[in-house]
Design a protein around this motif. Sequence first.
Motif, PDB file in Angstrom:
ATOM      1  N   ARG A  63       0.819  -1.211   0.000  1.00 23.50           N
ATOM      2  CA  ARG A  63       0.000   0.000   0.000  1.00 23.50           C
ATOM      3  C   ARG A  63       0.854   1.262   0.000  1.00 23.50           C
ATOM      4  O   ARG A  63       0.486   2.273  -0.579  1.00 23.50           O
ATOM      5  CB  ARG A  63      -0.891   0.052   1.237  1.00 23.50           C
ATOM      6  CG  ARG A  63      -2.076  -0.822   1.180  1.00 23.50           C
ATOM      7  CD  ARG A  63      -2.945  -0.608   2.411  1.00 23.50           C
ATOM      8  NE  ARG A  63      -4.016  -1.571   2.425  1.00 23.50           N
ATOM      9  CZ  ARG A  63      -4.470  -2.150   3.513  1.00 23.50           C
ATOM     10  NH1 ARG A  63      -3.971  -1.860   4.679  1.00 23.50           N
ATOM     11  NH2 ARG A  63      -5.456  -3.024   3.427  1.00 23.50           N
ATOM     12  N   SER A  64       1.975   1.196   0.690  1.00 24.38           N
ATOM     13  CA  SER A  64       2.840   2.371   0.842  1.00 24.38           C
ATOM     14  C   SER A  64       3.646   2.687  -0.410  1.00 24.38           C
ATOM     15  O   SER A  64       4.260   3.752  -0.498  1.00 24.38           O
ATOM     16  CB  SER A  64       3.781   2.177   2.024  1.00 24.38           C
ATOM     17  OG  SER A  64       4.573   1.016   1.824  1.00 24.38           O
ATOM     18  N   GLY A  65       3.694   1.773  -1.382  1.00 19.26           N
ATOM     19  CA  GLY A  65       4.420   2.032  -2.612  1.00 19.26           C
ATOM     20  C   GLY A  65       5.233   0.844  -3.078  1.00 19.26           C
ATOM     21  O   GLY A  65       5.069  -0.275  -2.598  1.00 19.26           O
ATOM     22  N   GLY A  66       6.131   1.123  -4.028  1.00 22.13           N
ATOM     23  CA  GLY A  66       7.004   0.099  -4.584  1.00 22.13           C
ATOM     24  C   GLY A  66       8.449   0.432  -4.268  1.00 22.13           C
ATOM     25  O   GLY A  66       8.850   1.601  -4.320  1.00 22.13           O
ATOM     26  N   TYR A  67       9.222  -0.597  -3.930  1.00 23.02           N
ATOM     27  CA  TYR A  67      10.598  -0.397  -3.482  1.00 23.02           C
ATOM     28  C   TYR A  67      11.514  -1.443  -4.108  1.00 23.02           C
ATOM     29  O   TYR A  67      11.090  -2.580  -4.343  1.00 23.02           O
ATOM     30  CB  TYR A  67      10.668  -0.504  -1.954  1.00 23.02           C
ATOM     31  CG  TYR A  67       9.654   0.371  -1.264  1.00 23.02           C
ATOM     32  CD1 TYR A  67       9.929   1.694  -0.978  1.00 23.02           C
ATOM     33  CD2 TYR A  67       8.387  -0.135  -0.936  1.00 23.02           C
ATOM     34  CE1 TYR A  67       8.987   2.504  -0.364  1.00 23.02           C
ATOM     35  CE2 TYR A  67       7.441   0.665  -0.320  1.00 23.02           C
ATOM     36  CZ  TYR A  67       7.743   1.986  -0.036  1.00 23.02           C
ATOM     37  OH  TYR A  67       6.804   2.772   0.564  1.00 23.02           O
ATOM     38  N   HIS A  68      12.761  -1.067  -4.334  1.00 25.40           N
ATOM     39  CA  HIS A  68      13.767  -1.960  -4.902  1.00 25.40           C
ATOM     40  C   HIS A  68      14.917  -2.090  -3.911  1.00 25.40           C
ATOM     41  O   HIS A  68      15.348  -1.082  -3.337  1.00 25.40           O
ATOM     42  CB  HIS A  68      14.315  -1.402  -6.212  1.00 25.40           C
ATOM     43  CG  HIS A  68      13.283  -1.249  -7.281  1.00 25.40           C
ATOM     44  ND1 HIS A  68      13.622  -0.882  -8.551  1.00 25.40           N
ATOM     45  CD2 HIS A  68      11.933  -1.421  -7.290  1.00 25.40           C
ATOM     46  CE1 HIS A  68      12.529  -0.823  -9.298  1.00 25.40           C
ATOM     47  NE2 HIS A  68      11.487  -1.134  -8.546  1.00 25.40           N
ATOM     48  N   TYR A  69      15.447  -3.313  -3.773  1.00 27.03           N
ATOM     49  CA  TYR A  69      16.520  -3.589  -2.816  1.00 27.03           C
ATOM     50  C   TYR A  69      17.649  -4.335  -3.504  1.00 27.03           C
ATOM     51  O   TYR A  69      17.406  -5.245  -4.295  1.00 27.03           O
ATOM     52  CB  TYR A  69      15.990  -4.429  -1.643  1.00 27.03           C
ATOM     53  CG  TYR A  69      14.870  -3.735  -0.921  1.00 27.03           C
ATOM     54  CD1 TYR A  69      15.102  -2.932   0.170  1.00 27.03           C
ATOM     55  CD2 TYR A  69      13.559  -3.866  -1.382  1.00 27.03           C
ATOM     56  CE1 TYR A  69      14.060  -2.266   0.809  1.00 27.03           C
ATOM     57  CE2 TYR A  69      12.516  -3.213  -0.754  1.00 27.03           C
ATOM     58  CZ  TYR A  69      12.771  -2.412   0.335  1.00 27.03           C
ATOM     59  OH  TYR A  69      11.751  -1.758   0.950  1.00 27.03           O
ATOM     60  N   ARG A  70      18.856  -3.966  -3.152  1.00 30.21           N
ATOM     61  CA  ARG A  70      20.051  -4.621  -3.681  1.00 30.21           C
ATOM     62  C   ARG A  70      20.909  -5.062  -2.492  1.00 30.21           C
ATOM     63  O   ARG A  70      20.990  -4.352  -1.488  1.00 30.21           O
ATOM     64  CB  ARG A  70      20.827  -3.646  -4.567  1.00 30.21           C
ATOM     65  CG  ARG A  70      22.020  -4.303  -5.266  1.00 30.21           C
ATOM     66  CD  ARG A  70      22.640  -3.415  -6.323  1.00 30.21           C
ATOM     67  NE  ARG A  70      21.695  -3.263  -7.429  1.00 30.21           N
ATOM     68  CZ  ARG A  70      21.357  -2.088  -7.967  1.00 30.21           C
ATOM     69  NH1 ARG A  70      21.877  -0.967  -7.524  1.00 30.21           N
ATOM     70  NH2 ARG A  70      20.500  -2.031  -8.968  1.00 30.21           N
ATOM     71  N   LEU A  71      21.559  -6.202  -2.636  1.00 26.54           N
ATOM     72  CA  LEU A  71      22.407  -6.730  -1.571  1.00 26.54           C
ATOM     73  C   LEU A  71      23.691  -5.908  -1.491  1.00 26.54           C
ATOM     74  O   LEU A  71      24.476  -5.859  -2.439  1.00 26.54           O
ATOM     75  CB  LEU A  71      22.726  -8.203  -1.827  1.00 26.54           C
ATOM     76  CG  LEU A  71      23.402  -8.946  -0.681  1.00 26.54           C
ATOM     77  CD1 LEU A  71      22.508  -8.991   0.546  1.00 26.54           C
ATOM     78  CD2 LEU A  71      23.762 -10.365  -1.117  1.00 26.54           C
ATOM     79  N   ILE A  72      23.870  -5.246  -0.346  1.00 26.34           N
ATOM     80  CA  ILE A  72      25.053  -4.416  -0.111  1.00 26.34           C
ATOM     81  C   ILE A  72      25.604  -4.781   1.265  1.00 26.34           C
ATOM     82  O   ILE A  72      24.903  -4.622   2.274  1.00 26.34           O
ATOM     83  CB  ILE A  72      24.710  -2.908  -0.166  1.00 26.34           C
ATOM     84  CG1 ILE A  72      24.139  -2.555  -1.542  1.00 26.34           C
ATOM     85  CG2 ILE A  72      25.928  -2.060   0.176  1.00 26.34           C
ATOM     86  CD1 ILE A  72      23.579  -1.155  -1.637  1.00 26.34           C
ATOM     87  N   GLU A  73      26.812  -5.274   1.277  1.00 29.22           N
ATOM     88  CA  GLU A  73      27.484  -5.651   2.525  1.00 29.22           C
ATOM     89  C   GLU A  73      26.604  -6.543   3.405  1.00 29.22           C
ATOM     90  O   GLU A  73      26.481  -6.339   4.603  1.00 29.22           O
ATOM     91  CB  GLU A  73      27.949  -4.408   3.280  1.00 29.22           C
ATOM     92  CG  GLU A  73      28.991  -3.617   2.506  1.00 29.22           C
ATOM     93  CD  GLU A  73      29.471  -2.381   3.252  1.00 29.22           C
ATOM     94  OE1 GLU A  73      29.143  -2.217   4.447  1.00 29.22           O
ATOM     95  OE2 GLU A  73      30.180  -1.578   2.618  1.00 29.22           O
TER      96      GLU A  73
END
Length: 103
Positions: A63-73
Motif C-alpha cells: 500500500r505504501s508504494g514500490g521499493y527496490h533492494y540490492r544486496l550491499i554488505e
Amino acid sequence: MTESEFLDLSDAVFAQVEMALDDVDFDVDTLRAGNVLEIEFEDGSKVIVNRHAANQEIWLAARSGGYHYRLIEGQWINTRGDGELFADVATAISAHAGEAFSF
C-alpha cells in the motif's frame, strides 16, 4: 554475484518471510509462484515480494508504494532511499494486517 548465487539468496529471503508468517496469529496466506511471493491478507489486500534477476534486486509492492533492494554488505538495502528489506516488509505486513509483525 552470479545469477545462480542471486537466485539462491533470493530464495532464502522468500523462505525467511514464509517461515516468519507461519508463526503469526493473524489470517494471512502466502503463495510463491516462480519469482513472486504473494502475501494475501483477510481483507484481500496483498504485499508482493519478487525478484528481478536481471538487476539482481528484490522488489516490494505494498500500500505504501514500490521499493527496490540490492544486496550491499550482507543487507538488502533500498536503492531509492533509506530502508532495509526485512524492516520494510515487516512494516508493510503490519500495516496490511493491522497487527504488529517482526522478523
